[in-house]
Design an enzyme around this catalytic site. Structure first.
Site, PDB file in Angstrom:
ATOM      1  N   GLN A  84     -20.509   2.417  13.067  1.00 22.15           N
ATOM      2  CA  GLN A  84     -21.324   3.105  12.055  1.00 22.15           C
ATOM      3  C   GLN A  84     -21.769   2.156  10.949  1.00 22.15           C
ATOM      4  O   GLN A  84     -22.373   2.558   9.971  1.00 22.15           O
ATOM      5  CB  GLN A  84     -20.523   4.266  11.453  1.00 22.15           C
ATOM      6  CG  GLN A  84     -20.204   5.348  12.478  1.00 22.15           C
ATOM      7  CD  GLN A  84     -19.250   6.401  11.949  1.00 22.15           C
ATOM      8  OE1 GLN A  84     -18.792   6.346  10.813  1.00 22.15           O
ATOM      9  NE2 GLN A  84     -18.931   7.374  12.782  1.00 22.15           N
ATOM     10  N   HIS A 127     -16.707   5.286   9.224  1.00 23.19           N
ATOM     11  CA  HIS A 127     -16.404   5.939   7.936  1.00 23.19           C
ATOM     12  C   HIS A 127     -16.545   4.996   6.743  1.00 23.19           C
ATOM     13  O   HIS A 127     -15.610   4.794   5.974  1.00 23.19           O
ATOM     14  CB  HIS A 127     -15.008   6.580   7.962  1.00 23.19           C
ATOM     15  CG  HIS A 127     -14.898   7.712   8.951  1.00 23.19           C
ATOM     16  ND1 HIS A 127     -13.782   8.492   9.049  1.00 23.19           N
ATOM     17  CD2 HIS A 127     -15.769   8.173   9.865  1.00 23.19           C
ATOM     18  CE1 HIS A 127     -13.966   9.405  10.011  1.00 23.19           C
ATOM     19  NE2 HIS A 127     -15.174   9.216  10.516  1.00 23.19           N
ATOM     20  N   GLU A 135     -17.764  19.419   4.235  1.00 18.87           N
ATOM     21  CA  GLU A 135     -17.729  20.194   3.005  1.00 18.87           C
ATOM     22  C   GLU A 135     -18.652  19.679   1.907  1.00 18.87           C
ATOM     23  O   GLU A 135     -19.031  18.517   1.891  1.00 18.87           O
ATOM     24  CB  GLU A 135     -16.297  20.317   2.482  1.00 18.87           C
ATOM     25  CG  GLU A 135     -15.516  19.051   2.362  1.00 18.87           C
ATOM     26  CD  GLU A 135     -14.062  19.315   1.943  1.00 18.87           C
ATOM     27  OE1 GLU A 135     -13.666  18.802   0.879  1.00 18.87           O
ATOM     28  OE2 GLU A 135     -13.338  20.045   2.659  1.00 18.87           O
ATOM     29  N   TYR A 142      -9.830  16.010  -3.637  1.00 19.80           N
ATOM     30  CA  TYR A 142     -10.525  16.957  -2.756  1.00 19.80           C
ATOM     31  C   TYR A 142      -9.781  17.206  -1.438  1.00 19.80           C
ATOM     32  O   TYR A 142     -10.303  17.851  -0.542  1.00 19.80           O
ATOM     33  CB  TYR A 142     -11.996  16.545  -2.593  1.00 19.80           C
ATOM     34  CG  TYR A 142     -12.700  16.808  -3.914  1.00 19.80           C
ATOM     35  CD1 TYR A 142     -13.250  18.053  -4.198  1.00 19.80           C
ATOM     36  CD2 TYR A 142     -12.661  15.857  -4.945  1.00 19.80           C
ATOM     37  CE1 TYR A 142     -13.795  18.342  -5.444  1.00 19.80           C
ATOM     38  CE2 TYR A 142     -13.196  16.134  -6.198  1.00 19.80           C
ATOM     39  CZ  TYR A 142     -13.768  17.384  -6.439  1.00 19.80           C
ATOM     40  OH  TYR A 142     -14.284  17.676  -7.678  1.00 19.80           O
ATOM     41  N   TYR A 188     -10.468  16.133  16.599  1.00 19.60           N
ATOM     42  CA  TYR A 188     -11.561  16.229  17.562  1.00 19.60           C
ATOM     43  C   TYR A 188     -11.077  16.816  18.882  1.00 19.60           C
ATOM     44  O   TYR A 188     -11.834  17.436  19.622  1.00 19.60           O
ATOM     45  CB  TYR A 188     -12.206  14.860  17.793  1.00 19.60           C
ATOM     46  CG  TYR A 188     -13.054  14.421  16.626  1.00 19.60           C
ATOM     47  CD1 TYR A 188     -14.215  15.119  16.290  1.00 19.60           C
ATOM     48  CD2 TYR A 188     -12.707  13.327  15.857  1.00 19.60           C
ATOM     49  CE1 TYR A 188     -14.998  14.736  15.225  1.00 19.60           C
ATOM     50  CE2 TYR A 188     -13.484  12.933  14.790  1.00 19.60           C
ATOM     51  CZ  TYR A 188     -14.632  13.631  14.465  1.00 19.60           C
ATOM     52  OH  TYR A 188     -15.395  13.251  13.404  1.00 19.60           O
TER      53      TYR A 188
END
Ligand code: HEC
Length: 443
Positions: free
Chosen positions: A152, A220, A314, A324, A335
């Protein structure tokens, strides 16, 4: 049929300087703004400022516009391969939205930011930066060279900022940076450079922050940048796939939202300044992989969304020093479907404003503010879906999500959303390599 006398002549008079002799530019065309006679008449009458197409409604009557339209379509059809492309249109309960192509031919557009209504900067994950002015693309030189383009990772977000005191223009970039001397490990980094508008180049890069430690994973990274109503710079960092290491400690940088002064220094009023062992730039923590952020135009608050695992993406309005919850509380599962935790709430941890079940793969986040949008859409949220390949509108009532609409269904992996100063909305799509301009039409 085009009037054989007047249409070619007025085409030569008004159009050929840009579109070539005898409508050459339209032969076999892939239409950006729609292919029906109504679409083309509208473009001729109203123009399309974003792409540099002038408006002729004041100098031509309806008949002349209709004749030119027929001429343009006739030229387009003169190529045997010509297949008219339907414009992407979404009809919701209360609005029809068209998606016009502003830019195509990109690889993986990741971030966008507007310098003014018709000029924007675009990053491609592969490492390129583009300046797009009224549809004209120029590659920007001087970007980072130690980008970890794997998984990513890559060149990620971009932001333009003009220092109101000095008048200096800056470009901020986020990317996954190779560890110096070891390109197997990487970390989310924030750099800035002076913007040289005349040469469309970046000045020397200044490294403002690296979200240490470097990790060997390739996912991430986050990351979005924006400027809060308080004039501070906010940066989201993903937890690098190390959910049991980073999100619940203040001693490392991944899995946090960070807050800086515009020069990268740490504001004295950050919540953990002076706390032993804490990274002083931390604003909020317990995040997974936040890839959407906007600053609310009315409150100046920073709104983020983040990817959950299987379920539990979220939305949060991030407050200083708040946790959070990831991965101690979550609405998601592993997953594989196995349980991470049964806890969705806990003292000292924040509840999201909204969570998605199933996950949409949220990326890119904006709110509708002003512009061509009707009153019922003002203040609504737009979130991209990587997984389901559409753009989601979240209609808010009294601060809660009251209704969700799917726009641009099947458009591809929506990576980013941006609003220009006038309130027009743009959507970047991976794979298709396109940036669309959303235009609300009558309903
Ligand atoms: C100053 C240059 C300029 C002039 C003059 C001009 N155009 Fe354009 N026009 C553009 C640009 C730029 C675009 C954006 C599409 C693109 O990038 O090719 C465009 C787009 C269009 C489109 C939409 C194409 C699509 O893909 O959806 C039509 C139709 C069109 N022009 C017709 C005309 C006609 C008819 C005239 C003359 C009355 C005219 N244009 C004059 C620059 C010009």
């Amino acid at each position: 049929m085009p009037n054989p006398k007047t249409a070619p002549a007025s085409y030569t008079q008004f159009c050929s300087s840009c579109h070539g002799p005898e409508g050459r530019d339209f032969v076999g065309r892939t239409w950006k703004l729609g292919s029906t006679p109504e679409d083309i008449e509208r473009v001729i009458r109203e123009g399309y400022e974003l792409l540099g197409m002038p408006a002729y409604g004041d100098v031509m009557d309806d008949e002349a516009v209709a004749e030119l339209t027929a001429y343009v379509l006739d030229r387009a059809a003169s190529e045997r391969s010509f297949k008219p492309e339907a414009p992407a249109v979404t009809v919701t309960d209360d609005l029809t939205v068209r998606a016009n192509v502003l830019v195509d031919g990109l690889e993986t557009p990741w971030g966008m930011d507007f310098l003014n209504d018709t000029t924007l900067l675009i990053t491609e994950r592969e490492g390129r930066i583009w300046h797009c002015e009224a549809g004209r693309m120029t590659e920007v030189t001087g970007g980072p060279t130690d980008i970890h383009v794997r998984g990513q990772g890559g060149l990620l977000d971009v932001m333009h900022w003009e220092d109101p005191e000095r008048g200096t223009e800056w470009v901020y970039l986020t990317y996954s940076k190779d560890e110096p001397g070891n390109d197997k490990r990487s970390a989310t980094a924030l750099v800035r450079a002076e913007w040289r508008a005349d040469t469309k180049a970046l000045g020397p890069l200044e490294e403002l922050f690296v979200a240490l430690p470097y990790e060997g994973t390739h996912h991430h990274y986050g990351s979005r940048v924006g400027i809060g109503g308080d004039g501070k710079l906010y940066l989201t960092c993903g937890e690098r796939g190390k959910r049991d290491v980073h999100p619940q400690t203040l001693t490392t940088s991944p899995g946090k939202v960070h807050r800086f002064n515009m020069d990268g220094s740490v504001p004295a009023d950050n919540p953990y300044v002076g706390q032993d062992g804490a990274v002083p730039s931390i604003w909020s923590w317990g995040h997974r992989n936040p890839q959407g952020m906007f600053v609310h135009p009315q409150t100046g608050q920073v709104w983020t969304h983040e990817h959950g695992p299987k379920g539990g993406d979220e939305i949060n309005v991030v407050q200083p020093g708040r946790n959070y919850g990831w991965p101690v509380i979550t609405f998601g599962k592993n997953y594989t479907g196995t349980i991470i935790t049964r806890d969705t709430a806990m003292a000292g941890m924040e509840q999201p404003l909204h969570y998605w079940l199933p996950s949409i793969g949220a990326c890119g986040f904006e709110t509708i503010h002003g512009g061509p949008w009707p009153a019922a859409w003002q203040g609504d949220l737009l979130a991209g879906s990587l997984s389901f390949e559409y753009l989601e509108r979240l209609h808010l009532e009294e601060g809660r999500v009251a209704k969700r609409d799917r726009l641009l269904e099947g458009v591809g992996r929506v990576r980013d959303i941006a609003r220009n100063p006038s309130g027009d909305v743009f959507v970047a799509v991976e794979g298709a390599g396109k940036i669309f301009h959303l235009v609300p039409a009558s309903h």
